[in-house]
Every structure is written in C-alpha cells, then in structure tokens.
Motif scaffolding. Structure first.
Motif, mmCIF file in Angstrom:
data_model
loop_
_atom_site.group_PDB
_atom_site.id
_atom_site.type_symbol
_atom_site.label_atom_id
_atom_site.label_comp_id
_atom_site.label_asym_id
_atom_site.label_seq_id
_atom_site.Cartn_x
_atom_site.Cartn_y
_atom_site.Cartn_z
ATOM 1 N N GLU A 228 4.192 -3.691 10.182
ATOM 2 C CA GLU A 228 4.638 -2.309 10.328
ATOM 3 C C GLU A 228 3.447 -1.471 10.751
ATOM 4 N N ILE A 229 3.660 -0.623 11.783
ATOM 5 C CA ILE A 229 2.595 0.217 12.301
ATOM 6 C C ILE A 229 2.695 1.588 11.639
ATOM 7 N N GLY A 230 1.590 2.046 11.032
ATOM 8 C CA GLY A 230 1.550 3.360 10.398
ATOM 9 C C GLY A 230 0.645 4.313 11.146
ATOM 10 N N SER A 231 0.747 5.596 10.845
ATOM 11 C CA SER A 231 -0.070 6.616 11.511
ATOM 12 C C SER A 231 -1.411 6.826 10.815
ATOM 13 N N GLU A 232 -1.564 6.307 9.605
ATOM 14 C CA GLU A 232 -2.809 6.456 8.855
ATOM 15 C C GLU A 232 -3.345 5.077 8.462
ATOM 16 N N LYS A 233 -4.620 5.049 8.085
ATOM 17 C CA LYS A 233 -5.230 3.777 7.707
ATOM 18 C C LYS A 233 -4.455 3.151 6.563
ATOM 19 N N PRO A 234 -4.329 1.841 6.545
ATOM 20 C CA PRO A 234 -4.945 0.825 7.416
ATOM 21 C C PRO A 234 -4.192 0.565 8.716
ATOM 22 N N TYR A 235 -3.228 1.413 9.097
ATOM 23 C CA TYR A 235 -2.487 1.345 10.352
ATOM 24 C C TYR A 235 -1.547 0.139 10.421
#
Length: 409
Positions: A228-235
């Motif tokens: 899953e791609i997130g907008s904040e770390k760890p991305y």
C-alpha cells in the motif's frame, strides 16, 4: 471462453520479425498497437466476435525507426496518439489521424527500457540502459529531471497516479532486486530504497491509483507481492503476497471497467505460464460479504472516453481523464471507430530529418538489392580513392621538382 485452444487457431501474424510489445487502445476496445524487430509499428483491428482466420494485413503500418522497436505506449487521455521507443534510442510520437510521426524525443544515449505517463499525460518518465531515469515533457522533448542511478540500476518505472511520485524497480550494486520511490520534481535522491530479494528476474511494477495498491511481480517468479502506497513515511507498507508454484514469464492486466464489481474484485492479472502453455487469470479480491456497492474500493476511475483530440494535445492542452463510475457496471455508450488515414507520400519528416531516408530492408529481396547497391558504391568509392592517390603523388612530384629547380634571377 476458457479451455485449450486449437493448434491452428487464428493468429495476428503480419510482422516480419519477433513482436516485442503490444498494447490495447484504451478508448477503442478492438484496436491493438504492436511493434517488432522488423522496425515497424502496426495497428490491428480485431473484428467483432474474434478472429476467424489469420490476420496478416494491419489497418496501419508505421515506419520511422531505423532499428527494431521495443516499446509502444498509448497516451492516457488523448485518442490516436501513440508513443514508440526503438533501439535507435529515439521515441517517436505518432498521430494516427494522419498516420505520421509528429514529434521525436532524442535525449537518450542507449536503449530505452520502460515508459510511463502521469495521470493527464503531460509528463513521460523513462528508464534507460545508460543507467539514467528521466522525466520528459513529451511535446518539446525537454528533460525536466534526470537521475544518474549508479547505486540503483533502474529497469522499470511507473508514475504513482497523481501523487507526483515515481516508483522504480531495479538492481542494487550488490545485484539484489530493489525498489525505489522518487519525487518527480527532484530526482537527486530517492525518497526510499527497499531491497526485495537476491533473485535475478526483472521486477514488473503495477500500480492501482484507485486503491493506492502496488503489485510487484518478478519474471520467473511464482509470487506477486502487494504494497500500500501512503503519502507519509514510510510510504510503502507491505501487505502480503500471492504464491504459486508456476513461474510467470509476463503479465497482462484487465482494465478497471472489466472487473467483477459484485465480487469486490479490485485487480486482475493474466499470467503467462510458458512451461504449461497457458494463460492463468489471477483475481485480487477484497474479502467482504456485503451485497451493496463498495464506494471506498471503487471510486470514479478513468473511463473509455478520450479527453482530448490529437490536435488539442499537440497544441499544448492538458486535461485530466474523463472519469466513469463502475456502480452500474460497464456499459459501452459510444462506439468509437478507428479510421486509418490514406497514406501516399514516402518521406517522413520530423524535426527536419527524413526518418525513412535510411530505412533498413524488411524482406530478403530488399536486403539483396541493398547489398548489391552498397557493393557498387564501395567499388565506386575505391576507384575515386585510387584516382585521388595518383593525383596526390603527381602533385608531390611536381612540388619536389619545383623545389629542386634553381631560381631564375
């Protein structure tokens, strides 16, 4: 239809060399673009109901590359704009309304390995064998960002929707497979790098912008990893993986409007298993029991209507894709038809260069004719060279005689 096909089942077999890439038109569902070692790009129209006999005649043949063509890619928002990348290190932009290349991107110094567009098609990301990752403005051919990937040798690149980020797969300096996340406006350093394993097969990335899911499938592997791609770390957040004992040679993907919404299917692969001679569908299904439409996993998604005409896009207009809802299922509203242009002229001028001037031969007879012409040209040049050698020796003797002659007072 499922099951084994007959050995003499009809095929599309018009190319005169190995086919290296094919892509379905995103707006006209029975149109395919293919490219080959025979230096051509061809457009095929599959008849309603499928093939009844072998198809050898393409509706459009495109010649402009001087070497084999390895990649083709349709523009994501504009109808009849096609990109092709050849082993001549050039990317040609074809306007299929006129059947000619209208732009040439000539910024690469080696073979182009991968091309990917952002959501509205205003930017093109390329990975190249010269170990560089580039973000290019396609209409001008201007390189906006460039990364020299010495520690992370990039093989594949994909834009992550409208997040202004890129994801690449490649190999580290220790020959381990890894992925890297980049900011498209600053390619000086990757945001993160993550090692996957020590296997040798290429990693193919597939991104689903609707669910923010990344799928990684390795050539020769039997598994597909999900992130899953997130907008904040760890991305990047690893979820799990699909496992299979059968290795995959390649993977195709079903468009969003072809998925089974009632079964909560969010992605579908078509896995090529060469050992068994089969194509296996693999569905990614969210485990939910609800009978209602799942709005959170099926947001509005790019549909089958183009947002721009070729002339609009070439004039500098950018527009987001026209979205559609999957709630009522896929209903084909308008039947767009591909009309091949009538081509008469045999010169292709792009940036003042005639791309057909040095066209390679496509048949054995053409090869022989070119061989004999070159032999005649070599003989003529050798004769000219020998005549010039004789003339040089004569001039040297005359000069020597002039030097040895006493000067007259």
């Amino acid at each position: 239809q499922t099951g084994r096909i007959e050995p003499n089942y009809p095929k599309v077999c018009g190319h005169q060399g190995n086919v290296l890439d094919i892509k379905w038109n995103p707006f006209i569902e029975n149109i395919i673009a293919s490219c080959s070692e025979d230096t051509s790009v061809r457009i095929w129209e599959i008849p309603e109901g499928g093939l009844k006999k072998n198809m050898t005649e393409a509706v459009l043949e495109l010649y402009g590359h001087s070497r084999r063509v390895g990649l083709v890619e349709w523009h994501p928002t504009t109808n009849n704009i096609l990109f092709s990348a050849g082993y001549d290190y050039k990317v040609l932009i074809w306007n299929l309304d006129i059947g000619e290349p209208v732009k040439m991107i000539d910024c690469h110094t080696d073979v182009i390995l991968c091309m990917s567009f952002n959501t509205d098609g205003s930017l093109l990301a390329t990975s190249c064998k010269d170990k560089r990752l580039r973000v290019v403005e396609p209409r001008s051919g201007r390189v906006l960002q460039e990364a020299s990937c010495k520690n992370h040798r990039v093989n594949r690149v994909v834009f992550l929707g409208s997040t202004k980020r890129l994801l690449t797969t490649g190999v580290s300096r220790w020959n381990t497979r890894q992925i890297a996340l980049w900011d498209q406006e600053d390619l000086s350093m990757p945001l993160i790098e993550e090692e996957i394993d020590g296997l040798s097969g290429l990693l193919f990335p597939f991104y689903d912008a609707d669910t923010h899911m990344l799928y990684l499938a390795g050539k020769g592997d039997g598994n597909i990893r999900y992130y899953e791609i997130g907008s904040e770390k760890p991305y990047l957040s690893y979820l799990m993986e699909f496992r299979s004992p059968a290795p995959q040679k390649g993977l195709g993907v079903m468009p969003k409007h072809g998925l089974d919404v009632s079964a909560c299917e969010v992605f579908r692969f078509y896995k090529l298993v060469t050992l068994k001679g089969l194509i296996e569908p693999i569905s990614m299904i969210v485990p939910r029991r609800s009978e209602t439409y799942q709005e959170d996993i099926y947001p509005m998604t790019p549909g089958t209507e183009p947002a721009l005409t070729p002339d609009e896009w070439l004039s500098g207009v950018n527009r987001d894709p026209i979205l559609m809802s999957l709630k009522e299922g896929y209903k084909r509203k308008s039947k767009m038809v591909f009309k091949a242009p009538v081509k008469e002229k045999r010169s292709v001028l792009v940036n003042g260069i005639d791309l057909l001037e040095n066209m390679p031969p496509r048949t054995e007879n053409e090869l022989l004719r070119m061989f004999f012409r070159q032999q005649d040209e070599i003989r003529r040049l050798k004769d000219d060279l020998s005549q010039k050698d004789i003339r040089i020796r004569q001039l040297q003797l005359e000069l020597k005689n002039l030097r040895n002659t006493p000067k007259n007072n």
